[in-house]
Every structure is written in C-alpha cells, then in structure tokens.
Scaffold this motif. Structure first.
Motif, PDB file in Angstrom:
ATOM      1  N   VAL A  97     -49.727 -43.649  27.889  1.00  0.00           N
ATOM      2  CA  VAL A  97     -50.424 -43.743  29.168  1.00  0.00           C
ATOM      3  C   VAL A  97     -51.719 -42.936  29.163  1.00  0.00           C
ATOM      4  CG1 VAL A  97     -49.237 -41.774  30.250  1.00  0.00           C
ATOM      5  CG2 VAL A  97     -50.096 -43.654  31.675  1.00  0.00           C
ATOM      6  N   THR A  98     -51.811 -41.944  28.299  1.00  0.00           N
ATOM      7  CA  THR A  98     -53.005 -41.095  28.223  1.00  0.00           C
ATOM      8  C   THR A  98     -54.158 -41.751  27.484  1.00  0.00           C
ATOM      9  OG1 THR A  98     -51.972 -40.119  26.271  1.00  0.00           O
ATOM     10  CG2 THR A  98     -51.745 -38.919  28.357  1.00  0.00           C
ATOM     11  N   TYR A  99     -53.924 -42.845  26.787  1.00  0.00           N
ATOM     12  CA  TYR A  99     -54.937 -43.410  25.898  1.00  0.00           C
ATOM     13  C   TYR A  99     -56.099 -44.057  26.640  1.00  0.00           C
ATOM     14  CZ  TYR A  99     -51.411 -43.063  22.162  1.00  0.00           C
ATOM     15  OH  TYR A  99     -50.474 -42.628  21.265  1.00  0.00           O
ATOM     16  N   ARG A 100     -55.807 -44.691  27.781  1.00  0.00           N
ATOM     17  CA  ARG A 100     -56.827 -45.432  28.521  1.00  0.00           C
ATOM     18  C   ARG A 100     -56.607 -45.226  30.012  1.00  0.00           C
ATOM     19  NH1 ARG A 100     -54.402 -48.284  24.611  1.00  0.00           N
ATOM     20  NH2 ARG A 100     -55.683 -49.001  22.843  1.00  0.00           N
ATOM     21  N   HIS A 101     -57.693 -45.137  30.760  1.00  0.00           N
ATOM     22  CA  HIS A 101     -57.555 -45.053  32.212  1.00  0.00           C
ATOM     23  C   HIS A 101     -56.804 -46.295  32.691  1.00  0.00           C
ATOM     24  CE1 HIS A 101     -58.597 -45.132  36.460  1.00  0.00           C
ATOM     25  NE2 HIS A 101     -58.936 -43.856  36.347  1.00  0.00           N
ATOM     26  N   PRO A 102     -55.855 -46.152  33.611  1.00  0.00           N
ATOM     27  CA  PRO A 102     -55.032 -47.297  34.021  1.00  0.00           C
ATOM     28  C   PRO A 102     -55.828 -48.501  34.524  1.00  0.00           C
ATOM     29  CG  PRO A 102     -54.062 -45.274  34.818  1.00  0.00           C
ATOM     30  CD  PRO A 102     -55.393 -44.900  34.234  1.00  0.00           C
ATOM     31  N   GLY A 103     -56.917 -48.276  35.245  1.00  0.00           N
ATOM     32  CA  GLY A 103     -57.725 -49.411  35.699  1.00  0.00           C
ATOM     33  C   GLY A 103     -58.320 -50.165  34.534  1.00  0.00           C
ATOM     34  N   LEU A 104     -58.808 -49.424  33.534  1.00  0.00           N
ATOM     35  CA  LEU A 104     -59.345 -50.060  32.340  1.00  0.00           C
ATOM     36  C   LEU A 104     -58.237 -50.747  31.548  1.00  0.00           C
ATOM     37  CD1 LEU A 104     -61.610 -50.566  30.289  1.00  0.00           C
ATOM     38  CD2 LEU A 104     -61.153 -48.291  29.344  1.00  0.00           C
ATOM     39  N   LEU A 105     -57.069 -50.127  31.460  1.00  0.00           N
ATOM     40  CA  LEU A 105     -55.947 -50.724  30.752  1.00  0.00           C
ATOM     41  C   LEU A 105     -55.571 -52.064  31.370  1.00  0.00           C
ATOM     42  CD1 LEU A 105     -53.656 -50.588  28.650  1.00  0.00           C
ATOM     43  CD2 LEU A 105     -52.299 -49.355  30.362  1.00  0.00           C
TER      44      LEU A 105
END
Length: 311
Positions: free
Chosen positions: A105-113
């Motif tokens: 979950v830390t790899y990408r901002h959730p909106g971008l994910l």
C-alpha cells in the motif's frame, strides 16, 4: 473432489481441453534474474504470459517490489516495475487475468493506484486484478526514500486505500477525507471495463487485521500454503470475520501460493491441492524455478493435462 481437477476453473475463456468448475491454476513471475538480462527480459516475460494463457491458466501475476527480495538475491538482482510490466503483457495476451501478487500500500498513492489499475483494465479489455497488502520490505523503502510507517499505520493506510479505490470505481466523484489521505475529487475517467470493478485480492494471513479487511473489502484472499490444517484455520477465522460483517464467505475466493515443484513432483502437488480444495481454495499460484519460465509453464500444463486424461 478428484485430485486431477485442479486446472481451468471459472477462468475467462481458456483452452477448451481443460476442465471447469474446479481449482484454477495461476502463474506468478517473481524472478527477473534470467540469462541475458536485461536484454532478454521482455521476451521471457511475454513468452511466459502467453504460455500461461495458451495452457488455460486463469491468472498471470508479477512481483511488485522496488528491490528484489532477500531470499531471491536481494537488491543486486533485477526487478521490473510491476504495472509497467503488466501493461506490456496486456498487449501480448487476450484472455488471462493480470495483476500483482501483491503491491504494498505504501508503493503508490491510492488515487494514483486506482487510476493505474483502471488503465490496465481498460487497455486489457477488463482483465485487471488489484492485489494489495500492507507492505513489509523495509529496506526497499529506505533505499528509494519512500516513507515506511509503523505496521499499525500501514494497515490504516491499507483500509483507506481500499475505500479510495472503491469510491473511485463508483459514481461518487466527491472528496475523500481519511486520517492519512485526503482527496478533493475522486474523479476517474474512464471507469474500468470490468464490472462492478476490478477484482480486489488482499494478500496476507494476519488474523486480526488482514483477514478482517478481506471480509470487509476483498473479492479474494491470498494465503501461503502453510499446510492444510493451518490454512483451514485461517479460512475459519476469515469466515468469522465475514459473519461479523454480514457477508457470505462464498463471495470471497480463497487462493494460495504453493512453493513446491509441481512439475517435478506432480503427485505431491495434486494430493495437496485435493486437500486444499476441500477447504474451499479456488485458485493456486505456481512460479517457475528455472531459467526458462515459459518452457516451465508449458511443461506444467502438459503434465497436468496428461493426468487429467488418465482419469
């Protein structure tokens, strides 16, 4: 359930010679340390995905880390960015489901994910799978300067990320106000092709947090093949969380990552899968242990097809 019935279940259109309605076979691609790398990586990745699709496998996933894991050689070994790799594979395949197993979950901002997974879904014709977990590999975060919060916060962020993805894949394009993430607009155009949204697989076996999030938000869970008794106990815990959430456990696909040699020891694999299937496991991931992953997939599928023909 016969032990031979372990390939081809409920997949998108697949090889007609494989049976349906049993445990699905999935292929995981975790190792990029192949002969001739990096020049040969594109071909190896594409050939392996195409072999999996041609063999009737249901799902193809890639490793998603910044650095290779320590047991597989650590940061000195090659590691491709997961969703770029999947975009490449999407152009070479037509039917197989595509995802990561699993993204932190830390790899990408959730909106971008949510936007990235939507893009994969649109360009693949509705074949994207969102695999997500709480993250664990501290060294890769520090190495690339990515914040690595304490475990409790990572689980809070995981829940918020799941909520953000759900909202972005809905008609609600309004704000999201969470403890860790604040989005002024959850606009996502175009929306995914897969309906009602790309399937969400949550990885991990933690009983208090991970399996509770599976019961609340997941379409599938991913467990380690820690033995039939232990996996059965984890599924019982998941069922308890489902009861607390008022959710039918049958709505959640149970999957496992099997670490044995299914090509070299098919009898062991088939016997274990018969036992896991009895617990309700619906999909099993296998990964190549050779320098020729595409050839390994072809041998795997042919070997299992031969066993099916004997029944």
């Amino acid at each position: 359930m016969p032990a031979s019935a372990i390939v081809g279940a409920r997949a998108r259109p697949c090889a007609p010679s494989l049976q349906e309605d049993f445990v699905k076979l999935a292929v995981h691609f975790p190792n990029f340390s192949l002969p001739g790398s990096p020049d040969t990586l594109a071909r190896a990745l594409g050939d392996t995905a195409r072999a999996a699709e041609a063999g009737g496998c249901a799902t193809f996933t890639v490793m998603d880390h910044y650095f290779q894991m320590e047991p597989m050689g650590g940061p000195a070994e090659p590691m491709l960015e997961g969703y770029t790799a999947l975009g490449y594979v999407a152009a070479l395949t037509e039917r197989i489901t595509l995802g990561t197993l699993v993204s932190g979950v830390t790899y990408r901002h959730p909106g971008l994910l949510a936007k990235i997974v939507t893009t994969l879904d649109v360009l693949s014709g509705g074949r994207a799978l969102l695999g997500l977990g709480a993250a664990w590999y501290e060294r890769e975060h520090h190495g690339l300067g990515v914040p690595y919060p304490p475990v409790a916060e990572r689980f809070e962020r995981l829940e918020e990320a799941l909520l953000i993805c759900r909202q972005m894949w809905s008609d609600d394009d309004g704000p999201f106000e969470g403890k860790h993430y604040r989005l002024a607009e959850t606009r996502n155009v175009p929306q995914p092709i897969g309906r009602p949204h790309p399937r969400v697989l949550i990885g991990g076996m933690g009983e208090k947090k991970t399996l509770r999030l599976v019961a609340k938000y997941g379409d599938a869970c991913n467990l380690f093949s820690a033995g039939v008794e232990e996996v059965g106990r984890k599924i019982e815990v998941l069922n308890g969380h489902c009861a607390a959430e008022g959710r039918d456990p049958a709505e959640i696909e149970k999957t496992i990552l099997w670490n044995g040699d299914a090509v070299g020891e098919p009898d062991v694999f088939l016997a274990e899968m018969e036992a896991y299937a009895g617990l309700g496991v619906g999909q099993v991931w296998l990964s190549a242990r050779t320098d020729d992953p595409a050839g390994w997939v072809s041998r795997l599928v042919e070997g299992l097809r031969g066993r099916l023909a004997e029944v």
